[in-house]
Each structure stands twice: as structure tokens, then as C-alpha cells.
Design a protein around this motif. Sequence first.
Motif, PDB file in Angstrom:
ATOM      1  N   VAL A  80       0.828  -1.199   0.000  1.00 29.31           N
ATOM      2  CA  VAL A  80       0.000   0.000   0.000  1.00 29.31           C
ATOM      3  C   VAL A  80       0.867   1.255   0.000  1.00 29.31           C
ATOM      4  O   VAL A  80       0.557   2.237  -0.683  1.00 29.31           O
ATOM      5  CB  VAL A  80      -0.953  -0.011   1.212  1.00 29.31           C
ATOM      6  CG1 VAL A  80      -1.600   1.360   1.410  1.00 29.31           C
ATOM      7  CG2 VAL A  80      -2.029  -1.071   1.028  1.00 29.31           C
ATOM      8  N   VAL A  81       1.970   1.243   0.757  1.00 28.50           N
ATOM      9  CA  VAL A  81       2.855   2.412   0.791  1.00 28.50           C
ATOM     10  C   VAL A  81       3.400   2.711  -0.600  1.00 28.50           C
ATOM     11  O   VAL A  81       3.420   3.869  -1.047  1.00 28.50           O
ATOM     12  CB  VAL A  81       4.008   2.203   1.790  1.00 28.50           C
ATOM     13  CG1 VAL A  81       4.988   3.376   1.730  1.00 28.50           C
ATOM     14  CG2 VAL A  81       3.467   2.043   3.208  1.00 28.50           C
TER      15      VAL A  81
ATOM     16  N   THR B  36       0.424   8.662  18.233  1.00 27.33           N
ATOM     17  CA  THR B  36       0.859   8.823  16.844  1.00 27.33           C
ATOM     18  C   THR B  36       0.164   7.798  15.956  1.00 27.33           C
ATOM     19  O   THR B  36      -0.274   8.115  14.840  1.00 27.33           O
ATOM     20  CB  THR B  36       2.384   8.650  16.737  1.00 27.33           C
ATOM     21  OG1 THR B  36       3.029   9.601  17.581  1.00 27.33           O
ATOM     22  CG2 THR B  36       2.863   8.849  15.304  1.00 27.33           C
ATOM     23  N   ALA B  37       0.039   6.565  16.446  1.00 29.45           N
ATOM     24  CA  ALA B  37      -0.577   5.494  15.664  1.00 29.45           C
ATOM     25  C   ALA B  37      -2.013   5.827  15.290  1.00 29.45           C
ATOM     26  O   ALA B  37      -2.451   5.574  14.157  1.00 29.45           O
ATOM     27  CB  ALA B  37      -0.538   4.188  16.452  1.00 29.45           C
ATOM     28  N   SER B  38      -2.768   6.411  16.203  1.00 33.87           N
ATOM     29  CA  SER B  38      -4.165   6.727  15.919  1.00 33.87           C
ATOM     30  C   SER B  38      -4.292   7.785  14.825  1.00 33.87           C
ATOM     31  O   SER B  38      -5.136   7.680  13.930  1.00 33.87           O
ATOM     32  CB  SER B  38      -4.859   7.215  17.195  1.00 33.87           C
ATOM     33  OG  SER B  38      -5.007   6.158  18.121  1.00 33.87           O
ATOM     34  N   VAL B  39      -3.449   8.817  14.883  1.00 32.78           N
ATOM     35  CA  VAL B  39      -3.501   9.871  13.875  1.00 32.78           C
ATOM     36  C   VAL B  39      -3.082   9.336  12.512  1.00 32.78           C
ATOM     37  O   VAL B  39      -3.692   9.647  11.484  1.00 32.78           O
ATOM     38  CB  VAL B  39      -2.602  11.058  14.301  1.00 32.78           C
ATOM     39  CG1 VAL B  39      -2.571  12.118  13.206  1.00 32.78           C
ATOM     40  CG2 VAL B  39      -3.103  11.659  15.615  1.00 32.78           C
ATOM     41  N   VAL B  40      -2.035   8.493  12.490  1.00 29.41           N
ATOM     42  CA  VAL B  40      -1.567   7.902  11.230  1.00 29.41           C
ATOM     43  C   VAL B  40      -2.643   6.997  10.629  1.00 29.41           C
ATOM     44  O   VAL B  40      -2.852   6.987   9.411  1.00 29.41           O
ATOM     45  CB  VAL B  40      -0.257   7.112  11.460  1.00 29.41           C
ATOM     46  CG1 VAL B  40       0.143   6.345  10.206  1.00 29.41           C
ATOM     47  CG2 VAL B  40       0.859   8.059  11.857  1.00 29.41           C
ATOM     48  N   THR B  41      -3.336   6.243  11.459  1.00 32.10           N
ATOM     49  CA  THR B  41      -4.408   5.373  10.972  1.00 32.10           C
ATOM     50  C   THR B  41      -5.501   6.180  10.289  1.00 32.10           C
ATOM     51  O   THR B  41      -6.038   5.783   9.249  1.00 32.10           O
ATOM     52  CB  THR B  41      -5.006   4.542  12.123  1.00 32.10           C
ATOM     53  OG1 THR B  41      -3.973   3.786  12.761  1.00 32.10           O
ATOM     54  CG2 THR B  41      -6.069   3.585  11.602  1.00 32.10           C
ATOM     55  N   LEU B  42      -5.836   7.317  10.867  1.00 28.95           N
ATOM     56  CA  LEU B  42      -6.830   8.208  10.249  1.00 28.95           C
ATOM     57  C   LEU B  42      -6.372   8.642   8.860  1.00 28.95           C
ATOM     58  O   LEU B  42      -7.139   8.587   7.892  1.00 28.95           O
ATOM     59  CB  LEU B  42      -7.060   9.422  11.138  1.00 28.95           C
ATOM     60  CG  LEU B  42      -7.894  10.564  10.536  1.00 28.95           C
ATOM     61  CD1 LEU B  42      -9.298  10.088  10.207  1.00 28.95           C
ATOM     62  CD2 LEU B  42      -7.925  11.758  11.491  1.00 28.95           C
ATOM     63  N   LEU B  43      -5.111   9.051   8.735  1.00 30.26           N
ATOM     64  CA  LEU B  43      -4.590   9.550   7.461  1.00 30.26           C
ATOM     65  C   LEU B  43      -4.640   8.488   6.373  1.00 30.26           C
ATOM     66  O   LEU B  43      -5.201   8.717   5.288  1.00 30.26           O
ATOM     67  CB  LEU B  43      -3.144  10.032   7.648  1.00 30.26           C
ATOM     68  CG  LEU B  43      -2.391  10.394   6.353  1.00 30.26           C
ATOM     69  CD1 LEU B  43      -3.056  11.558   5.654  1.00 30.26           C
ATOM     70  CD2 LEU B  43      -0.926  10.694   6.661  1.00 30.26           C
TER      71      LEU B  43
ATOM     72  N   VAL C 203       7.150   9.386   1.958  1.00 25.34           N
ATOM     73  CA  VAL C 203       8.034  10.079   2.897  1.00 25.34           C
ATOM     74  C   VAL C 203       7.325  10.299   4.229  1.00 25.34           C
ATOM     75  O   VAL C 203       7.882  10.041   5.308  1.00 25.34           O
ATOM     76  CB  VAL C 203       8.499  11.424   2.299  1.00 25.34           C
ATOM     77  CG1 VAL C 203       9.288  12.219   3.347  1.00 25.34           C
ATOM     78  CG2 VAL C 203       9.344  11.195   1.055  1.00 25.34           C
ATOM     79  N   LEU C 204       6.078  10.762   4.171  1.00 29.47           N
ATOM     80  CA  LEU C 204       5.322  11.015   5.397  1.00 29.47           C
ATOM     81  C   LEU C 204       5.106   9.734   6.202  1.00 29.47           C
ATOM     82  O   LEU C 204       5.218   9.733   7.439  1.00 29.47           O
ATOM     83  CB  LEU C 204       3.974  11.651   5.059  1.00 29.47           C
ATOM     84  CG  LEU C 204       4.012  13.123   4.617  1.00 29.47           C
ATOM     85  CD1 LEU C 204       2.626  13.577   4.173  1.00 29.47           C
ATOM     86  CD2 LEU C 204       4.512  14.012   5.753  1.00 29.47           C
ATOM     87  N   ILE C 205       4.797   8.640   5.519  1.00 22.72           N
ATOM     88  CA  ILE C 205       4.562   7.384   6.226  1.00 22.72           C
ATOM     89  C   ILE C 205       5.851   6.869   6.861  1.00 22.72           C
ATOM     90  O   ILE C 205       5.846   6.369   7.994  1.00 22.72           O
ATOM     91  CB  ILE C 205       3.953   6.339   5.265  1.00 22.72           C
ATOM     92  CG1 ILE C 205       2.512   6.751   4.907  1.00 22.72           C
ATOM     93  CG2 ILE C 205       3.964   4.941   5.895  1.00 22.72           C
ATOM     94  CD1 ILE C 205       1.897   5.935   3.801  1.00 22.72           C
ATOM     95  N   CYS C 206       6.983   7.007   6.150  1.00 20.34           N
ATOM     96  CA  CYS C 206       8.272   6.592   6.731  1.00 20.34           C
ATOM     97  C   CYS C 206       8.612   7.446   7.954  1.00 20.34           C
ATOM     98  O   CYS C 206       9.089   6.929   8.974  1.00 20.34           O
ATOM     99  CB  CYS C 206       9.379   6.701   5.690  1.00 20.34           C
ATOM    100  SG  CYS C 206       9.339   5.425   4.428  1.00 20.34           S
TER     101      CYS C 206
END
Length: 471
Positions: A88-89, A414-421, A101-104
Amino acid sequence: MATTDRPVPTHLPPPSLDLPEPPPLRRLVGPGVIAVGIGMAAGEVILWPHLTTVGGLGLLWLALTTIVIQTGINLEIERYTLATGQTVVAGLSRWWTGWGVLICLAAAFQYMWPGWATSGTTVLTYAVDGGDVVVITVVALVAMGALLTVSPVIYRTMERAELIKVAVTLLFLAVIVVAVLTWQTWGDAAEETVTGIGRIPDEVTFTMLLGGLGAAGAGGVHNLVLSNWIRDKGYGMGAHVPRLVSPVTGREEASGSDRYTFPQDEINLARWRVWWRRANVEHIVSFGVVCLLTISLMCMLAYQTLHGQDDITSDPAFLRTQAEILGTEVGDWMEILFYSVAVVSLWAASLGMLDIMGRVVSDFVKRTYLARSAFWTEGRLYVAAVWTEIAFGSVILLSGVNQPLSLLLISTCTASVVTLLYSVLLVRLNRKDLPRAIRLRGGRLAFMLLAIGFYGFFATAMVITQLRDRL
């Protein structure tokens, strides 16, 4: 053999190959076990039992809801890789390199805080009544890095390690069901879970709650790496992509592309339906059901042993109290078993965090910036990312930032915000970049929109609460 990986430019259509014949369901077991093995740690052992100790079992509904939502998100992550063989990345990075880049960066920020390893070591020092947490944790991280570095096929090492952890944890849960939990606790859990729906106790802050959401089951970049694990397991079109191997002991496999398509004919679509059904069953059972059982029973155990006590602190010291109570009420063997399961669980999760970071970075950097490099294979990039994470984590610990709960809250919020994105991006990916016959639609699309609203609400509530408290 040296790798000859030279991905097809993104403006060209991907190569078309037949979808492989789906194997029996038993041979697909693995990715869900790894996901639950890594995820079944901080949330189930520390954060949610701590929330239960503070606010009672009325919050259990939220933990269970989170796991159901995460399971649905994970299946959409698997859909894309099943259909294309690409992670997916990598798929998101085809639209804009900045997403990769943002996901890394998110992975680095989420996992450079060694909260899982520190928590495991802290529990170990409780069990043996002493020891330097920082030194032991650094040594443990180095040992984990060495194990991943010399593993010929890294996926196999992760699958075996997490399978052992899951088996040990399920054995422990069976023991507490038989030997510890009372009928009163079962009744209270059923009643408070139902009556607590929609309510949040005043004692629980939104920061703690968002951390709990990020630690229930998997969370954050952890979910995205399901793409890598099912690809290495050979799910669907992932069978055409080489596995990640050690640059020291492994053997590189040549490939031409990391993204494929399959003909939309009757034979291939029939195979797709079997693949999709079996992948769903594997993940729902090995990840969803196991997570639901684990978080429910561990919260019930914390409720029965600790709820209502005034001297419970906001750090993992409550685990020592819990272990001592179990030892007094059941026997010394239960205290030892509790400590052992907690240490194994948290350290196995820490091993998984290193693997997650290594996979996300190596997959993105290789395919985006170093596709034609003969030296920088994906395996070498993986090892470099793993040891960089170990170095950063060690520096953080040696600098004095070594409070387990604080480190875990940073990572899980951080994990919760990343999951939303990435949930928002995943809807577009599975709607626009897959053939009509297999794309996201109907009830599954509605579910994903619900998931976005769920994480969006709690992330927004946390931001508003933080701003209000500072004004």
C-alpha cells in the motif's frame, strides 16, 4: 544471485499475469498471526488494563469497537496487495512521493520510542527483583537486531517468533479463565460493556484514550505492513514478487516488477473470490478474534485484581501489584506465569516494531530512489533501517527518557492519527487503482467511511482538549 530489480516506470501499465491458484486455508495462516503477535502487547498488557483499573470495564466497548474497525481496515490493506503484489505504501507513493516520505517519518516517530522493549524489561526487573532497565533494554534491542540481520528469510523468523508468543498468550488466557476469573467479573464485564456504550469516564483523558485506541490490536504503520507480510507469504499477486531476505545469509531473488495486474476473465475472477474469502477468514480469526479475546480477558483480569484500589500509579508498577495479588490469591506459579507472559509479549512486540520499521523504509526507498542500485538491495536497506532504529532508541534511553508509559503514549497516540490519514488514502487507492470487479464498494466502502469518522472524532477531540487546556 545479485538482484536485477528494475521496477516498471509508473506511467506504464503494470505487467499482466494470471492470478496464482489459491492454496488451502491452512497454508495461508501467518500474516494475521504476526499482526496480532506484534499488536497484542502494550495495549493488552499495559494501556487497556490501566484504563480499566482507572475507569472500570465501562470502556471495554471502545476497545472491542476499535479492534473490529481495525480488522476491517486491515482487510482493505490486504485487498490492494492481493490484487497487485505491491504494498500500500508503494501504491500511495505512485500518486505522490510525499505520501511515502510522510509514512516513513510517521513510522520513525511511532517506533523510535522504545516503549515496548522498556516495558518488557521493567516487568522483568519486577520478576527478578532488580536490574538496570536501560542497560538490559539496549542489550535486548541489539540481540533483536542481530536476529533479524542473520535471518535468511526474515518473514519466516517473524512468523515463528510471533506464533510462539500467540500460543503462550492463549495458554495463559485459558489458565486465567479456569483458575482466576470469577462469575461476578464475567457478569460485571457483560453489564458494564453494554451500559457503558457511548460514555467515557471522567478519570480518563482524551490523550490516554487516543493512546488506547492506537494500542488496541494493531495501529498506525503496523497495519500497513500487512502488505509486506502477505506479499512475502505469497498471497495472490504477491507470489510474483521476491521475498525480503538477509543480506548476510539470504539469497536475493530476481524480479522485474513489484506491481502486477491479472486478466479480468472468468477463471481469474473465480480465483480472486477464493483468495479474498480465505484471506478474510485467516485475518478475522487469527487477528480479530484473538485480539478480542485477549483484550477482554486482560481487562477483566485487571478489573478483578486492581479496580478500586487507591494506590495504583500511572506507570507499569501496577503490573507488579497485579502479579503479587495473583501470587497471593492463586499461587506463586501464577505470579511467575504472569511475569513471563508479559515479558515475552512485550519483547516479541518490540522485535516486530523493528521489522515494521525496516520493511516500510526499505520498500519505499528501494523502489523510489534506489531502484537501479546494485549495492543497495532491499535487504541491505532493511538492515540499515533496523539498526538505525536501534541506535535512536538506545540514545533516547541513555539520555534519560525511559518512562515506559510515557513512551508508549507517544507511540500509540501517533498510531491513531496515522491510521486516520491512511484510511482516507486507502479508500481512494482501492476505489481508483483496482479493476471495477474487485474494487472497494458497497458495505465495505460504508465500513471504511465509518472507520474514518471514528478515528477522526477522537483525534479531533484530543486536539481540541489539548488546546483548551493550554488556553
